[in-house]
Write a protein that holds these residues in place. Structure first.
Motif, PDB file in Angstrom:
ATOM      1  N   GLN A 366       0.791  -1.227   0.000  1.00 26.84           N
ATOM      2  CA  GLN A 366       0.000   0.000   0.000  1.00 26.84           C
ATOM      3  C   GLN A 366       0.827   1.284   0.000  1.00 26.84           C
ATOM      4  OE1 GLN A 366      -0.775  -2.692   1.723  1.00 26.84           O
ATOM      5  NE2 GLN A 366      -2.803  -3.181   0.931  1.00 26.84           N
ATOM      6  N   VAL A 367       2.132   1.215   0.257  1.00 31.96           N
ATOM      7  CA  VAL A 367       2.921   2.452   0.271  1.00 31.96           C
ATOM      8  C   VAL A 367       3.000   3.029  -1.142  1.00 31.96           C
ATOM      9  CG1 VAL A 367       4.292   1.791   2.294  1.00 31.96           C
ATOM     10  CG2 VAL A 367       5.130   1.242   0.000  1.00 31.96           C
ATOM     11  N   SER A 368       3.397   4.278  -1.212  1.00 34.62           N
ATOM     12  CA  SER A 368       3.386   4.985  -2.494  1.00 34.62           C
ATOM     13  C   SER A 368       4.437   4.450  -3.456  1.00 34.62           C
ATOM     14  CB  SER A 368       3.629   6.473  -2.266  1.00 34.62           C
ATOM     15  OG  SER A 368       2.620   7.021  -1.442  1.00 34.62           O
ATOM     16  N   GLY A 369       4.015   4.318  -4.728  1.00 34.86           N
ATOM     17  CA  GLY A 369       4.955   4.024  -5.800  1.00 34.86           C
ATOM     18  C   GLY A 369       5.277   5.305  -6.540  1.00 34.86           C
ATOM     19  N   VAL A 370       5.372   5.240  -7.844  1.00 33.08           N
ATOM     20  CA  VAL A 370       5.650   6.437  -8.632  1.00 33.08           C
ATOM     21  C   VAL A 370       4.366   7.225  -8.869  1.00 33.08           C
ATOM     22  CG1 VAL A 370       6.636   7.336 -10.770  1.00 33.08           C
ATOM     23  CG2 VAL A 370       7.563   5.238  -9.754  1.00 33.08           C
ATOM     24  N   GLU A 371       3.348   6.552  -9.394  1.00 29.90           N
ATOM     25  CA  GLU A 371       2.066   7.203  -9.636  1.00 29.90           C
ATOM     26  C   GLU A 371       0.918   6.479  -8.937  1.00 29.90           C
ATOM     27  OE1 GLU A 371       1.607   7.452 -13.846  1.00 29.90           O
ATOM     28  OE2 GLU A 371       3.150   9.006 -14.087  1.00 29.90           O
ATOM     29  N   LYS A 372       1.074   5.184  -8.737  1.00 35.34           N
ATOM     30  CA  LYS A 372       0.066   4.394  -8.034  1.00 35.34           C
ATOM     31  C   LYS A 372       0.704   3.834  -6.771  1.00 35.34           C
ATOM     32  CE  LYS A 372      -2.075   2.980 -12.418  1.00 35.34           C
ATOM     33  NZ  LYS A 372      -2.459   1.806 -13.267  1.00 35.34           N
ATOM     34  N   SER A 373       0.043   2.857  -6.160  1.00 41.88           N
ATOM     35  CA  SER A 373       0.667   2.211  -5.010  1.00 41.88           C
ATOM     36  C   SER A 373       1.836   1.349  -5.487  1.00 41.88           C
ATOM     37  CB  SER A 373      -0.347   1.347  -4.260  1.00 41.88           C
ATOM     38  OG  SER A 373      -0.637   0.168  -5.003  1.00 41.88           O
ATOM     39  N   TYR A 374       2.774   1.131  -4.585  1.00 40.69           N
ATOM     40  CA  TYR A 374       3.953   0.314  -4.901  1.00 40.69           C
ATOM     41  C   TYR A 374       3.541  -1.093  -5.338  1.00 40.69           C
ATOM     42  CZ  TYR A 374       8.392  -2.164  -3.928  1.00 40.69           C
ATOM     43  OH  TYR A 374       9.520  -2.934  -3.997  1.00 40.69           O
ATOM     44  N   GLY A 375       2.557  -1.674  -4.641  1.00 38.58           N
ATOM     45  CA  GLY A 375       2.126  -3.023  -4.969  1.00 38.58           C
ATOM     46  C   GLY A 375       1.484  -3.129  -6.340  1.00 38.58           C
ATOM     47  N   GLU A 376       0.767  -2.087  -6.744  1.00 42.83           N
ATOM     48  CA  GLU A 376       0.162  -2.094  -8.074  1.00 42.83           C
ATOM     49  C   GLU A 376       1.237  -2.013  -9.155  1.00 42.83           C
ATOM     50  OE1 GLU A 376      -3.953   0.144  -8.318  1.00 42.83           O
ATOM     51  OE2 GLU A 376      -2.585   1.266  -7.027  1.00 42.83           O
ATOM     52  N   GLU A 377       2.228  -1.183  -8.932  1.00 37.30           N
ATOM     53  CA  GLU A 377       3.263  -0.973  -9.943  1.00 37.30           C
ATOM     54  C   GLU A 377       4.321  -2.069  -9.939  1.00 37.30           C
ATOM     55  OE1 GLU A 377       3.093   3.921 -10.180  1.00 37.30           O
ATOM     56  OE2 GLU A 377       4.652   2.958  -8.981  1.00 37.30           O
ATOM     57  N   TYR A 378       4.520  -2.688  -8.767  1.00 31.37           N
ATOM     58  CA  TYR A 378       5.562  -3.700  -8.643  1.00 31.37           C
ATOM     59  C   TYR A 378       5.025  -4.936  -7.909  1.00 31.37           C
ATOM     60  CZ  TYR A 378       8.699   0.099  -9.970  1.00 31.37           C
ATOM     61  OH  TYR A 378       9.310   1.129 -10.646  1.00 31.37           O
ATOM     62  N   PRO A 379       4.127  -5.690  -8.544  1.00 35.09           N
ATOM     63  CA  PRO A 379       3.608  -6.910  -7.901  1.00 35.09           C
ATOM     64  C   PRO A 379       4.734  -7.936  -7.717  1.00 35.09           C
ATOM     65  CG  PRO A 379       2.940  -6.818 -10.201  1.00 35.09           C
ATOM     66  CD  PRO A 379       3.572  -5.492  -9.894  1.00 35.09           C
ATOM     67  N   LEU A 380       4.639  -8.703  -6.649  1.00 36.31           N
ATOM     68  CA  LEU A 380       5.704  -9.677  -6.367  1.00 36.31           C
ATOM     69  C   LEU A 380       5.174 -10.779  -5.465  1.00 36.31           C
ATOM     70  CD1 LEU A 380       8.738 -10.528  -6.401  1.00 36.31           C
ATOM     71  CD2 LEU A 380       9.050  -9.050  -4.400  1.00 36.31           C
ATOM     72  N   GLU A 381       5.473 -12.026  -5.826  1.00 37.58           N
ATOM     73  CA  GLU A 381       5.233 -13.156  -4.939  1.00 37.58           C
ATOM     74  C   GLU A 381       6.595 -13.776  -4.647  1.00 37.58           C
ATOM     75  OE1 GLU A 381       3.682 -17.474  -5.724  1.00 37.58           O
ATOM     76  OE2 GLU A 381       1.921 -16.196  -5.350  1.00 37.58           O
ATOM     77  N   GLY A 382       7.158 -13.371  -3.516  1.00 45.00           N
ATOM     78  CA  GLY A 382       8.475 -13.881  -3.154  1.00 45.00           C
ATOM     79  C   GLY A 382       8.449 -15.344  -2.788  1.00 45.00           C
ATOM     80  N   PHE A 383       7.353 -15.763  -2.094  1.00 48.37           N
ATOM     81  CA  PHE A 383       7.202 -17.155  -1.677  1.00 48.37           C
ATOM     82  C   PHE A 383       5.758 -17.573  -1.899  1.00 48.37           C
ATOM     83  CE2 PHE A 383      10.599 -15.296   0.929  1.00 48.37           C
ATOM     84  CZ  PHE A 383      11.654 -16.099   0.530  1.00 48.37           C
ATOM     85  N   PRO A 384       5.513 -18.855  -2.218  1.00 49.25           N
ATOM     86  CA  PRO A 384       4.151 -19.318  -2.515  1.00 49.25           C
ATOM     87  C   PRO A 384       3.240 -19.244  -1.285  1.00 49.25           C
ATOM     88  CG  PRO A 384       5.803 -20.900  -3.281  1.00 49.25           C
ATOM     89  CD  PRO A 384       6.506 -19.926  -2.399  1.00 49.25           C
TER      90      PRO A 384
END
Length: 570
Positions: A366-384
């Motif tokens: 939920q923290v800020s990314g560049v224009e959207k939230s960080y999670g929206e701009e940089y999705p990631l599944e580090g572990f299943p």
């Protein structure tokens, strides 16, 4: 009093973590440092009080007063603006200390400063203070008070647990480490109404950091008059915020409206009463009896109110910290085996009735990314989500070969967590999954919240894995990632990665998408190294009384704001 049960998810104090640090403890359930987010909304830090305030005789408030009452699981560790490091305490400090700029639940706006200018170099900020801003004792608030307060925070003699937070200021790290004198810090009063702050590098999130008490003004004459007793009692401090502390002790803190606050006309409450009540069930009973206006629910209670609840993330990302000084955990494959062996879906169901969100990465999306939230701009599944036992065993086999071990049962680790019931439950679930899936023995060591937090520093050998968390002090991925830079004073897992440090350093010298790309690469490196064991993102539920409006939860630096709260007079 008839009560409307409104469930919201809040970020609770460290009372954790500082923001500011670690998160507050989970309410019979919650943990993280304010930034550590401790363990029980659910955990509140420093759980040292066993008595329930219900046994304390209280005088009824004067007729017509608006008094807001809530409870913490443990006494606040401090209200010294430089020494606070738990989210519950940071929440209190947010309301009693004024700031240059106010983070009003995401709306960053001028407060004691009426404006600022940013020079072309993008690092020199010049703040103009408002006219006629006063301390609660009637003395004028000056730019010199801000300079003194910030320098006291950075001064190594103050020994602030959150001292690294000033690294963004020019020479902040070197001054805090005693390598340069205080005079070299990039903070200077140009006159009584003008303050200059010079940063080490451009930081678009800097104004959002200023709500923290570390950047609040402090009166040199008051600090010097009381010395080591400064802030020991309410009368040994002066206040620049919306409220002043008028009593503190015996399981109760009282805040009273400050008539000298610059926005006093917008403050509706006359008083705030903060009680220390160790048991969440007792807090709920007090709420039902009309003794509290708000109560945080743990995840055992929350299902009873399904369908009535609202929710939001409180910012706490709970995780296990593997101590890389340990001879076994120094092995990356063993750390990855521990991560892949966890079924986080099962863990959340067993520990929190499915009400928290499994965290498959490290940074709060939920923290800020560049224009959207960080999670929206940089999705990631580090572990299943459900883990991957086969992959876990592959990493385990590699680790055993590298360590010269044939039987995983030879590996014995000590996991430290708080003595809160929820923390114990969480630890036992992980212990069981690791034993079942890897054959590794993990012994649980339960300690008081304050004891656990005292271990959160580099170079310790009294834990192998420590359960902790973090609440951000500003809405940016850097607020989470900076903890793991090799030279960070809060890098208690003793992680040292040239690749991670390279991306973090690059983020300091870039902007926009390039900067965010570097932070994302740093997060991926951290997870690929297994340097953290992500658990969950907290969603904290609470009930609020009928007639109470304007209570807002938040995920940056404090749990909730009652600055502009209103309620029926008594």
């Amino acid at each position: 009093m008839k009560r409307v049960l409104i469930l919201l998810l809040v970020a609770v104090m460290v009372i954790g973590l500082v923001a500011c640090g670690p998160p507050q403890e989970k309410t019979d359930e919650t943990d993280a440092p304010a930034a550590d987010t401790p363990d029980d909304a659910e955990k509140e830090p420093d759980q040292t009080t066993e008595e329930e305030p219900a046994d304390v005789e209280e005088e009824p408030p004067a007729e017509g007063k608006k008094v807001f009452r809530y409870a913490l699981n443990a006494d606040p560790e401090s209200f010294d603006p430089c020494l606070v490091h738990g989210i519950p305490s940071a929440t209190i400090c947010y309301h009693i200390y004024g700031s240059l700029y106010l983070d009003d639940v995401g709306d960053i706006r001028p407060a004691l400063a009426e404006s600022h200018e940013l020079a072309d170099d993008q690092v020199t900020y010049t703040f103009k203070l408002r006219d006629d801003i006063l301390w609660n004792d009637g003395e004028p608030i000056t730019a010199q008070d801000f300079e003194y307060g910030i320098k006291r925070f950075v001064d190594p003699e103050t020994a602030s647990p959150m001292g690294y937070f000033a690294n963004i200021i020019k020479n902040g790290a070197k001054v805090n480490q005693g390598e340069l004198p205080l005079e070299e810090l990039g903070v200077k009063a140009l006159d009584e109404k003008t303050l200059e702050i010079v940063l080490e590098r451009p930081a678009g999130y800097f104004l959002g950091m200023l709500s923290k008490s570390f950047f609040a003004p402090q009166r040199q004459d008051v600090v010097e008059e009381f010395g080591k007793d400064y802030c020991a009692t309410p009368d040994k401090q002066v206040y620049s915020g919306a409220f002043v502390v008028t009593s503190f002790g015996e399981g109760k803190m009282t805040l009273t409206k400050n008539p000298n606050y610059f926005e006093a006309d917008k403050i509706n409450l006359d008083e705030v009463e903060i009680l220390t009540v160790a048991e969440s069930n007792t807090q709920l009973s007090m709420f039902e009896n009309g003794e509290l206006d708000m109560v945080v629910l743990n995840t055992d209670m929350a299902p009873q109110y399904e369908g009535q609840s609202l929710s939001y993330f409180d910012g706490a990302n709970d995780f296990g910290g593997p101590n890389l000084r340990n001879k076994y955990l120094a092995n990356k494959d063993l750390r990855l085996a521990l991560n892949y062996a966890i079924n986080r879906e099962e863990y959340i169901m067993l520990a929190h009735n499915g009400l928290y969100t499994p965290n498959l990465r490290y940074v709060l999306p939920q923290v800020s990314g560049v224009e959207k939230s960080y999670g929206e701009e940089y999705p990631l599944e580090g572990f299943p989500l459900k883990g991957d036992v086969d992959k876990a065993k592959e990493h385990l086999d590699k680790a055993l070969a590298e360590l010269g071990i044939t039987d995983p049962a030879e590996i014995e680790l000590k996991m430290v967590t708080t003595d809160a019931e929820t923390a114990k439950k969480e630890a036992e679930i992980l212990q069981s999954q690791w034993k079942t899936n890897l054959g590794i023995t993990v012994n649980i060591n339960l300690v008081p919240y304050a004891t656990k937090n005292s271990m959160l520093e580099p170079g310790r050998d009294d834990f192998d894995i420590i359960m902790s968390g973090w609440v951000p002090d500003y809405s940016d991925p850097y607020a989470y990632l900076e903890l793991f830079e090799s030279d960070n004073a809060y890098n208690y897992v003793n992680y040292n990665s040239e690749e991670f440090d390279k991306y973090m350093e690059a983020s300091k010298n870039t902007t926009g998408k390039e900067r965010m790309d570097n932070l994302f690469n740093a997060e991926k490196t951290l997870l690929a190294d297994g340097a953290v064991i992500p658990q969950q993102l907290r969603q904290i539920h609470y009930l609020v009384a009928d007639g109470v409006t304007g209570l807002e939860g938040y995920f940056v630096g404090f749990n909730f704001s009652y600055l502009y709260l209103d309620k029926n007079a008594e």
